[in-house]
Scaffold this active site. Structure first.
Site, PDB file in Angstrom:
ATOM      1  N   LEU A  54     -26.413  90.222  27.285  1.00  0.00           N
ATOM      2  CA  LEU A  54     -26.417  89.501  28.477  1.00  0.00           C
ATOM      3  C   LEU A  54     -27.292  89.995  29.515  1.00  0.00           C
ATOM      4  CD1 LEU A  54     -25.057  86.814  30.030  1.00  0.00           C
ATOM      5  CD2 LEU A  54     -23.299  88.328  30.726  1.00  0.00           C
ATOM      6  N   VAL A 108     -29.598  88.615  33.134  1.00  0.00           N
ATOM      7  CA  VAL A 108     -30.319  87.781  34.340  1.00  0.00           C
ATOM      8  C   VAL A 108     -31.460  88.395  34.881  1.00  0.00           C
ATOM      9  CG1 VAL A 108     -29.921  86.709  36.208  1.00  0.00           C
ATOM     10  CG2 VAL A 108     -28.101  86.674  34.508  1.00  0.00           C
ATOM     11  N   GLY A 161     -27.548  87.345  41.246  1.00  0.00           N
ATOM     12  CA  GLY A 161     -26.638  87.104  42.238  1.00  0.00           C
ATOM     13  C   GLY A 161     -26.317  85.792  43.002  1.00  0.00           C
ATOM     14  N   GLY A 168     -24.965  83.493  40.591  1.00  0.00           N
ATOM     15  CA  GLY A 168     -23.885  82.748  39.850  1.00  0.00           C
ATOM     16  C   GLY A 168     -24.443  82.537  38.208  1.00  0.00           C
ATOM     17  N   GLY A 210     -25.332  84.565  35.703  1.00  0.00           N
ATOM     18  CA  GLY A 210     -24.596  85.706  34.756  1.00  0.00           C
ATOM     19  C   GLY A 210     -23.288  85.253  34.320  1.00  0.00           C
ATOM     20  N   ASP A 245     -19.751  94.969  24.465  1.00  0.00           N
ATOM     21  CA  ASP A 245     -19.718  96.212  24.461  1.00  0.00           C
ATOM     22  C   ASP A 245     -20.613  96.585  25.768  1.00  0.00           C
ATOM     23  OD1 ASP A 245     -18.603  97.350  21.954  1.00  0.00           O
ATOM     24  OD2 ASP A 245     -20.155  96.083  21.086  1.00  0.00           O
ATOM     25  N   TYR A 290     -17.725  92.430  33.745  1.00  0.00           N
ATOM     26  CA  TYR A 290     -16.742  91.713  32.496  1.00  0.00           C
ATOM     27  C   TYR A 290     -15.259  91.950  33.042  1.00  0.00           C
ATOM     28  CZ  TYR A 290     -20.797  91.513  29.562  1.00  0.00           C
ATOM     29  OH  TYR A 290     -21.989  91.420  28.869  1.00  0.00           O
TER      30      TYR A 290
HETATM   31  C1  LIG Z   1     -24.568  91.917  34.720  1.00  0.00           C
HETATM   32  C2  LIG Z   1     -25.475  90.456  35.257  1.00  0.00           C
HETATM   33  C3  LIG Z   1     -25.524  89.738  33.779  1.00  0.00           C
HETATM   34  C4  LIG Z   1     -24.890  89.624  36.477  1.00  0.00           C
HETATM   35  O1  LIG Z   1     -25.496  88.294  36.416  1.00  0.00           O
HETATM   36  P1  LIG Z   1     -25.669  87.782  37.863  1.00  0.00           P
HETATM   37  O2  LIG Z   1     -26.249  86.416  37.723  1.00  0.00           O
HETATM   38  O3  LIG Z   1     -26.322  88.786  38.936  1.00  0.00           O
HETATM   39  O4  LIG Z   1     -24.224  87.605  38.278  1.00  0.00           O
HETATM   40  P2  LIG Z   1     -23.460  86.389  38.759  1.00  0.00           P
HETATM   41  O5  LIG Z   1     -24.217  86.100  40.157  1.00  0.00           O
HETATM   42  O6  LIG Z   1     -23.028  85.276  38.092  1.00  0.00           O
HETATM   43  O7  LIG Z   1     -22.041  87.057  39.474  1.00  0.00           O
HETATM   44  C5  LIG Z   1     -20.781  86.206  38.778  1.00  0.00           C
HETATM   45  C6  LIG Z   1     -19.824  86.961  39.454  1.00  0.00           C
HETATM   46  O8  LIG Z   1     -19.704  88.504  39.023  1.00  0.00           O
HETATM   47  C7  LIG Z   1     -19.676  89.555  40.046  1.00  0.00           C
HETATM   48  N1  LIG Z   1     -20.472  90.574  39.717  1.00  0.00           N
HETATM   49  C8  LIG Z   1     -21.668  90.547  39.324  1.00  0.00           C
HETATM   50  N2  LIG Z   1     -22.093  91.991  38.944  1.00  0.00           N
HETATM   51  C9  LIG Z   1     -20.942  92.575  38.961  1.00  0.00           C
HETATM   52  C10 LIG Z   1     -20.413  93.880  38.814  1.00  0.00           C
HETATM   53  N3  LIG Z   1     -21.494  94.850  38.349  1.00  0.00           N
HETATM   54  N4  LIG Z   1     -19.328  94.420  39.064  1.00  0.00           N
HETATM   55  C11 LIG Z   1     -18.275  93.421  39.409  1.00  0.00           C
HETATM   56  N5  LIG Z   1     -18.774  92.164  39.636  1.00  0.00           N
HETATM   57  C12 LIG Z   1     -19.885  91.813  39.267  1.00  0.00           C
HETATM   58  C13 LIG Z   1     -20.376  88.459  41.107  1.00  0.00           C
HETATM   59  O9  LIG Z   1     -19.890  89.119  42.507  1.00  0.00           O
HETATM   60  C14 LIG Z   1     -19.992  87.306  41.166  1.00  0.00           C
HETATM   61  O10 LIG Z   1     -18.485  87.013  41.517  1.00  0.00           O
HETATM   62  P3  LIG Z   1     -17.659  85.810  42.181  1.00  0.00           P
HETATM   63  O11 LIG Z   1     -18.033  84.728  41.008  1.00  0.00           O
HETATM   64  O12 LIG Z   1     -16.562  85.872  42.174  1.00  0.00           O
HETATM   65  O13 LIG Z   1     -18.644  85.212  43.293  1.00  0.00           O
HETATM   66  C15 LIG Z   1     -26.878  90.944  35.614  1.00  0.00           C
HETATM   67  O14 LIG Z   1     -26.756  91.810  36.800  1.00  0.00           O
HETATM   68  C16 LIG Z   1     -27.846  91.875  34.724  1.00  0.00           C
HETATM   69  O15 LIG Z   1     -28.418  91.196  34.090  1.00  0.00           O
HETATM   70  N6  LIG Z   1     -27.734  93.217  34.677  1.00  0.00           N
HETATM   71  C17 LIG Z   1     -28.713  93.942  33.829  1.00  0.00           C
HETATM   72  C18 LIG Z   1     -28.252  93.773  32.549  1.00  0.00           C
HETATM   73  C19 LIG Z   1     -26.729  94.016  32.143  1.00  0.00           C
HETATM   74  O16 LIG Z   1     -26.049  94.700  32.705  1.00  0.00           O
HETATM   75  N7  LIG Z   1     -25.958  93.180  31.184  1.00  0.00           N
HETATM   76  C20 LIG Z   1     -24.502  93.398  31.039  1.00  0.00           C
HETATM   77  C21 LIG Z   1     -24.461  93.229  29.574  1.00  0.00           C
HETATM   78  S1  LIG Z   1     -24.467  94.795  28.770  1.00  0.00           S
END
Ligand SMILES: CC(C)(COP(=O)(O)OP(=O)(O)OC[C@H]1O[C@@H](n2cnc3c(N)ncnc32)[C@H](O)[C@@H]1OP(=O)(O)O)[C@@H](O)C(=O)NCCC(=O)NCCS
Length: 178
Positions: free
Chosen positions: A94, A96, A102, A104, A106, A130, A140
Site C-alpha cells: 500500500l 501513496v 496526508g 485521506g 491511504g 505485513d 494499520y
Molecule cells: C502509510 C501511507 C499509505 C498513509 O497514506 P496517507 O494518504 O498519507 O494517509 P491518510 O491521509 O489516508 O491517513 C489516514 C489516517 O491515518 C492516519 N495515519 C497516517 N499515517 C499514520 C501513521 N504512520 N501512524 C498512525 N496514523 C497514521 C492519519 O492521521 C489519518 O487519520 P484520520 O483518518 O483519523 O484523520 C503513506 O504514508 C505511505 O505511502 N507511506 C509509505 C509506504 C508505506 O509505509 N506503506 C505502508 C504499507 S507497508
C-alpha cells in the site's frame, strides 16, 4: 490536489507508473517493474487511485492468503472452526505518492481494499498486512487492525468489520470496476 474525486480501478496500460514516488524505493520499483508481471502470473492484483486516469496517486495489491489458526489471538481463534488455517486476503503493498499524502487517500485505498475483499465470492475471514516498519504498523493499528501476538508486524482486520466503515462514496476515492 484538485479536490476532484479519485478514480480507483485496476492498474491498466493507460496509467503512468514512471512518475510515482511514495518515498520508499522498493515500493516505487515494485509498481514500475514488477506489478504488471505479477498480475499476468495471477500472484497479485493491483489497484490504483488516479485523479485523471493517467497519474498514479496511490496503489495497493491484493492476493489470497491464509493465517494459521494457532497464530491468531486466543479470543479470536476460539470463535472460529477448528481447521488449521483461516482464509484471508493479503494486502501485500500500500503506498501513496508524496504529493498526495496526508489527505485521506491511504485510508480511502484501505477502505477500497476491504470492500473488494469483502464482496468477493470466495470467502475470506480477514484482510492481512505485513507492515514494513513501525510507522506502517501504526497506520494499520489506527485503522483497527490487530497484530498477531507472536508477529507484531503482521496485522489483520476481520472483514465483518467493514459494515462499520463509512460508505465508500463519502471517501475521497470512488470505486470503479472490479
Ligand atoms: C502509510 C501511507 C499509505 C498513509 O497514506 P496517507 O494518504 O498519507 O494517509 P491518510 O491521509 O489516508 O491517513 C489516514 C489516517 O491515518 C492516519 N495515519 C497516517 N499515517 C499514520 C501513521 N504512520 N501512524 C498512525 N496514523 C497514521 C492519519 O492521521 C489519518 O487519520 P484520520 O483518518 O483519523 O484523520 C503513506 O504514508 C505511505 O505511502 N507511506 C509509505 C509506504 C508505506 O509505509 N506503506 C505502508 C504499507 S507497508
Amino acid at each position: 490536489m484538485s479536490g476532484a474525486p479519485f478514480q480507483l480501478s485496476p492498474l491498466a496500460a493507460a496509467h503512468d507508473r514512471t512518475l510515482f514516488d511514495c518515498g520508499s524505493p522498493p515500493l516505487n520499483r515494485y509498481l514500475r517493474e514488477h506489478a504488471t508481471q505479477d498480475i499476468r502470473r495471477r500472484v497479485a492484483a493491483c489497484f490504483v487511485a488516479s485523479p485523471d486516469g493517467q497519474r498514479i496517486a496511490g496503489y495497493y495489491t491484493l492476493a489470497s492468503a491464509s493465517l494459521l489458526l494457532v497464530d491468531l489471538p486466543a479470543v479470536v481463534g476460539k470463535k472460529l472452526p477448528r481447521y488449521p488455517t483461516v482464509p484471508a486476503v493479503r494486502m501485500g503493498r500500500l503506498a501513496v505518492d508524496q504529493a498526495f499524502k496526508g489527505q485521506g487517500l491511504g485510508g480511502a485505498l484501505l477502505a477500497d481494499a476491504l470492500t473488494r475483499a469483502a464482496r468477493a465470492e470466495i470467502a475470506a475471514y480477514a484482510l492481512v498486512v505485513d507492515a514494513k516498519d513501525e510507522p506502517a504498523a501504526q497506520f494499520y493499528r489506527h485503522h483497527g487492525f490487530v497484530a498477531l501476538p507472536e508477529a507484531p508486524r503482521t496485522l489483520f482486520l476481520p472483514l465483518a468489520t467493514i459494515e462499520l466503515l463509512p460508505v465508500p462514496g463519502r471517501h475521497p476515492g470512488q470505486s470503479q470496476g472490479r
